[in-house]
Design an enzyme around this catalytic site. Sequence first.
Site, PDB file in Angstrom:
ATOM      1  N   CYS A  70       0.803  -1.233   0.000  1.00 44.81           N
ATOM      2  CA  CYS A  70       0.000   0.000   0.000  1.00 44.81           C
ATOM      3  C   CYS A  70       0.834   1.280   0.000  1.00 44.81           C
ATOM      4  O   CYS A  70       0.281   2.370  -0.140  1.00 44.81           O
ATOM      5  CB  CYS A  70      -0.954  -0.001   1.193  1.00 44.81           C
ATOM      6  SG  CYS A  70      -0.168  -0.192   2.800  1.00 44.81           S
ATOM      7  N   HIS A  71       2.133   1.176   0.114  1.00 46.85           N
ATOM      8  CA  HIS A  71       3.002   2.371   0.194  1.00 46.85           C
ATOM      9  C   HIS A  71       4.195   2.144  -0.716  1.00 46.85           C
ATOM     10  O   HIS A  71       5.227   1.664  -0.254  1.00 46.85           O
ATOM     11  CB  HIS A  71       3.450   2.593   1.634  1.00 46.85           C
ATOM     12  CG  HIS A  71       4.180   3.887   1.863  1.00 46.85           C
ATOM     13  ND1 HIS A  71       5.541   4.004   1.714  1.00 46.85           N
ATOM     14  CD2 HIS A  71       3.739   5.104   2.233  1.00 46.85           C
ATOM     15  CE1 HIS A  71       5.914   5.235   2.005  1.00 46.85           C
ATOM     16  NE2 HIS A  71       4.835   5.922   2.322  1.00 46.85           N
ATOM     17  N   PHE A  72       4.140   2.404  -1.893  1.00 43.99           N
ATOM     18  CA  PHE A  72       3.078   2.896  -2.748  1.00 43.99           C
ATOM     19  C   PHE A  72       2.771   1.827  -3.785  1.00 43.99           C
ATOM     20  O   PHE A  72       3.655   1.049  -4.141  1.00 43.99           O
ATOM     21  CB  PHE A  72       3.524   4.171  -3.468  1.00 43.99           C
ATOM     22  CG  PHE A  72       3.849   5.310  -2.522  1.00 43.99           C
ATOM     23  CD1 PHE A  72       2.847   6.124  -2.033  1.00 43.99           C
ATOM     24  CD2 PHE A  72       5.155   5.528  -2.112  1.00 43.99           C
ATOM     25  CE1 PHE A  72       3.143   7.174  -1.176  1.00 43.99           C
ATOM     26  CE2 PHE A  72       5.457   6.572  -1.255  1.00 43.99           C
ATOM     27  CZ  PHE A  72       4.449   7.394  -0.780  1.00 43.99           C
ATOM     28  N   VAL A  77       7.821   0.928  -0.933  1.00 39.96           N
ATOM     29  CA  VAL A  77       8.901   1.365  -0.050  1.00 39.96           C
ATOM     30  C   VAL A  77       8.350   1.363   1.380  1.00 39.96           C
ATOM     31  O   VAL A  77       7.184   1.699   1.603  1.00 39.96           O
ATOM     32  CB  VAL A  77       9.435   2.760  -0.460  1.00 39.96           C
ATOM     33  CG1 VAL A  77       8.351   3.815  -0.402  1.00 39.96           C
ATOM     34  CG2 VAL A  77      10.633   3.161   0.361  1.00 39.96           C
TER      35      VAL A  77
END
Length: 177
Positions: A70-72, A77
């Site tokens: 979810c990041h990203f 990362v």
Amino acid sequence: MVKKHKFYTKEDLLCSSRGELFGKYGPQLPAPNMLMIDRLVKVTENGGNYNKGFIKAELDINPNMWFFSCHFIGDPVMPGCLGLDAMWQLVGFYLGWLGGKGKGRALGVREVKFSGQILPTSKIVVYYIHFRRIINRKLFMGMADGEVFCDGKIIYTANDLKVGLFQDITSFKKDFK
């Protein structure tokens, strides 16, 4: 009385997250998924850059960790704030290791610098915490500097990390003034 070990396993850290390691009134580490530490490989009351205490801890990285999805999306990362939180987690752990009681709360950091990143292809993160000062008055507080290395390269530094132990968190703001 807390039995001080020089190293702690993942299971020991999970005991801390359940409130079992430092007793009913001692500080706790967060539970997975917010626990950003797999093991403490060294804990000392002396040593470190200021000879006032030192921790070396590690986190194994694998591409299936929750934050990478979810990041990203398309550019995974580890959020830098999780590395910063890991350093606060370690300062709080140290206060419990010293025998401090209360609920741990991060109180701030003077300066944080990010010069690298943790990717799904990374293998290991190593945290170094150098204690500057321990205050044991109305508030039991630790102050430290931290470094985060990923696969042998320094990627984050933090100066003047602060964590306090509070007997009553309803008075959190009042006690800190």
